[in-house]
Design an enzyme around this catalytic site. Structure first.
Site, short mmCIF file in Angstrom:
data_model
loop_
_atom_site.label_atom_id
_atom_site.label_comp_id
_atom_site.label_asym_id
_atom_site.label_seq_id
_atom_site.Cartn_x
_atom_site.Cartn_y
_atom_site.Cartn_z
N VAL A 269 16.43 10.88 43.98
CA VAL A 269 17.19 9.80 44.60
C VAL A 269 16.26 8.90 45.40
O VAL A 269 15.33 9.36 46.04
CB VAL A 269 18.28 10.38 45.53
CG1 VAL A 269 19.01 9.29 46.28
CG2 VAL A 269 19.27 11.21 44.72
N GLY A 270 16.51 7.59 45.36
CA GLY A 270 15.75 6.67 46.19
C GLY A 270 15.32 5.42 45.46
O GLY A 270 15.55 5.27 44.25
N ASN A 271 14.67 4.52 46.20
CA ASN A 271 14.31 3.23 45.64
C ASN A 271 13.26 3.33 44.54
O ASN A 271 13.29 2.57 43.58
CB ASN A 271 13.80 2.31 46.76
CG ASN A 271 14.91 1.84 47.68
OD1 ASN A 271 16.07 1.84 47.28
ND2 ASN A 271 14.57 1.47 48.89
N VAL A 272 12.29 4.25 44.70
CA VAL A 272 11.27 4.37 43.66
C VAL A 272 11.89 4.85 42.37
O VAL A 272 11.60 4.34 41.28
CB VAL A 272 10.14 5.32 44.12
CG1 VAL A 272 9.16 5.55 42.98
CG2 VAL A 272 9.41 4.74 45.32
N GLU A 293 20.21 15.84 38.25
CA GLU A 293 21.13 16.34 39.27
C GLU A 293 22.12 15.27 39.71
O GLU A 293 23.28 15.55 39.95
CB GLU A 293 20.34 16.79 40.50
CG GLU A 293 19.28 17.80 40.21
CD GLU A 293 18.22 17.78 41.28
OE1 GLU A 293 18.22 18.73 42.09
OE2 GLU A 293 17.41 16.84 41.33
N GLY A 387 16.25 19.90 44.17
CA GLY A 387 16.05 20.42 42.82
C GLY A 387 14.71 20.07 42.23
O GLY A 387 14.45 20.37 41.06
N LYS A 407 4.17 4.37 57.28
CA LYS A 407 4.14 3.88 58.66
C LYS A 407 3.11 2.77 58.85
O LYS A 407 2.25 2.83 59.74
CB LYS A 407 3.91 5.03 59.64
CG LYS A 407 5.10 5.97 59.75
CD LYS A 407 5.02 6.85 60.97
CE LYS A 407 6.29 7.71 61.11
NZ LYS A 407 7.49 6.91 61.38
#
Length: 503
Positions: A269-272, A293, A387, A407
């Protein structure tokens, strides 16, 4: 709710969330539905949190062991954590309040491979489950349950819990009926039989969950959406990472190591992850499949135009905008989406048989390809391994992706030695940052180090890594995996002391 609660026996057990919460008592092991903010109970946890808060106000002890499929949402983890209602939690968490409690030592947390949870629960590792609280879409006339937007460990919780509370959410679309595939053939060793699934679209079970009506002690109505965030469009760095990976897939196709329609995709999951999926569409890939998943926005877009023809998962994790698209075209997606229990979506045998392409994020990777997916500076948990390990160890190709720095450049995501190991170098084939892609297959540790530094490290940190590696080659006692043990974690210590890993 008459069209949602069709079984007369279970309809007779209808009560308020507050009444249902009275069933749960201090010290109980409670299994909750929910996976990545989808399909979790919406009203019983809030009522339970209020009850726990009142108990603590009287000076009474009230704390629970809470087990789920994966992460949930503020209405569950957040509310219960806020009143110190969770003493033990597994297997995955994204709630900031719960995370703070864990990292302050105020709650115990067990990070578990998601594919392992069901068997370990059946084996009794987590104690006897007292109550399961499960969200469903509909209760059918014969008492079977139409699952919600996630399945996770719901089948297992319904099987092993002494008592069951069912939340029937009228905001979940009725069109979910038929989109699930619940397999009831798993067994504990040594009595297992092969799971006869050879393609992501194979149906091996039935569309509904089963529950013993005698165990159901409460049925509760709810009407609330899943609490899911808005996904931002992929930024320039994510697009670069995606471009490197898509070009690598083309390279593998040219050399006959991947078919033109690739192998079943698993995506974190996520932007990448969303950027990689968008890159596949823009790159002209067609006829793709997914065995994963979570179905998130990027995958739904590929399902909308049949770039991906079938996606098997255990949960939908969609932004509000994508939820509306899903509901508006639910008939289109019903023939293209299968939701399964996570003991199937994350099953080692199936992942190995299908040859999944695993694409997962990481916090940091080291010179030899070891991956930290879960901790900051080795001690503070972020979310959990989820997972990713199920697919990294068992898939045909294990890819880990991250920007090269974090950061604002104060942290290098490529370090001499990771501060916490979730995936060993033996389970990692490909590392990708916006700087480039390192193919680690067939390389010795020293060859891996040179490749990772050259292709993945940020230019601001590349000379520091080269300097460390060269001195380790000279001064390390062992030359197979050279390290300066007194210095290997100094980058993390420097960050904790100064706010930057830069020397």
């Amino acid at each position: 709710m008459s069209e949602r609660i069709r079984n007369s026996i279970l309809a007779s057990k209808l009560m308020s969330a507050e009444q249902a919460a009275e069933i749960i008592r201090d010290g109980m092991v409670v299994g909750m539905s929910g996976f990545t903010g989808a399909g979790y109970p919406k009203v019983v946890p809030a009522a339970l949190a209020a009850r726990i808060g009142e108990a603590h106000g009287r000076g009474d002890r009230f704390s629970l062991n809470v087990l789920t499929g994966a992460s949930t949402a503020p209405e569950l983890d957040g509310e219960l954590a806020r009143v110190d209602g969770i003493g033990f939690r597994l297997p995955f968490n994204t709630d900031p309040t719960m995370r703070a409690k864990i990292n302050k030592g105020e709650a115990e947390y067990m990070d578990v491979h998601l594919g392992h949870v069901a068997q370990q629960a059946w084996s009794g590792f987590y104690g006897k489950m007292d109550v399961a609280v499960i969200e469903v879409t509909t209760i059918l006339e014969d008492g079977r349950l139409v699952p919600s937007t996630s399945i996770g460990n719901n089948k297992t919780w319904l099987d092993i819990a002494d008592k069951v509370i069912i939340e029937v959410n009228s905001q979940q679309p009725l069109g979910l009926d038929g989109m699930h595939d619940i397999y009831f053939g798993t067994a504990l060793p040594p009595h297992r039989k092969p799971i006869l699934l050879t393609a992501p679209g194979d149906r091996i079970g039935e569309p509904y969950l089963r529950v013993d009506p005698a165990k159901v002690v409460a049925v509760v109505e709810s009407n609330a959406p899943d609490r899911l965030g808005h996904f931002t469009p992929p930024d320039a760095i994510s697009k670069k990472i995606a471009g490197h990976l898509v070009e690598f897939f083309r390279h593998e196709i040219r050399h006959g190591r991947l078919p033109p329609d690739l192998l079943p995709l698993q995506s974190g999951v996520g932007n990448v992850a969303n950027a990689v999926l968008s890159g596949l569409r823009e790159g002209g890939f067609t006829g793709l499949t997914s065995f994963t998943e979570v179905i998130q926005d990027g995958m739904l877009e590929l399902l909308s135009d049949d770039t991906i023809t079938i996606a098997s998962a255990t949960a939908l994790s969609l932004s509000p905008e994508a939820v509306q698209e899903f509901v508006d075209r639910i008939d289109h997606y019903r023939s293209r989406v299968l939701l399964r229990p996570q003991e199937i979506s994350n099953h080692a045998e199936l992942i190995r048989r299908l040859g999944c392409l695993g694409i997962n994020g990481m916090v940091e990777g080291d010179l030899y390809g070891n991956i930290n997916s879960t901790h900051v500076a080795g001690t503070s948990i972020i979310n959990g391994i989820g997972g990713s390990g199920d697919f990294a160890r068992n898939g045909s190709l294990s890819c880990f992706v991250t920007p090269s720095v974090a950061k604002g450049g104060a942290i290098s995501c490529i370090v001499p030695m990771v501060s916490h190991v979730d995936h060993t170098e033996h389970d990692v084939a490909i590392l990708v940052t916006e700087q480039g892609l390192a193919d680690l297959r067939g390389l010795s540790p020293k060859q891996r180090a040179r490749t990772i530094i050259e292709h993945c490290a940020h230019p601001d940190y590349r000379p520091m890594l080269q300097d460390y590696f060269q001195r380790a080659l000279q001064d390390s006692r062992g030359k197979h995996t050279p390290h300066l043990l007194g210095e290997a974690l100094s980058w993390h210590q420097r960050f904790l002391e100064t706010g930057s890993m830069r020397a």
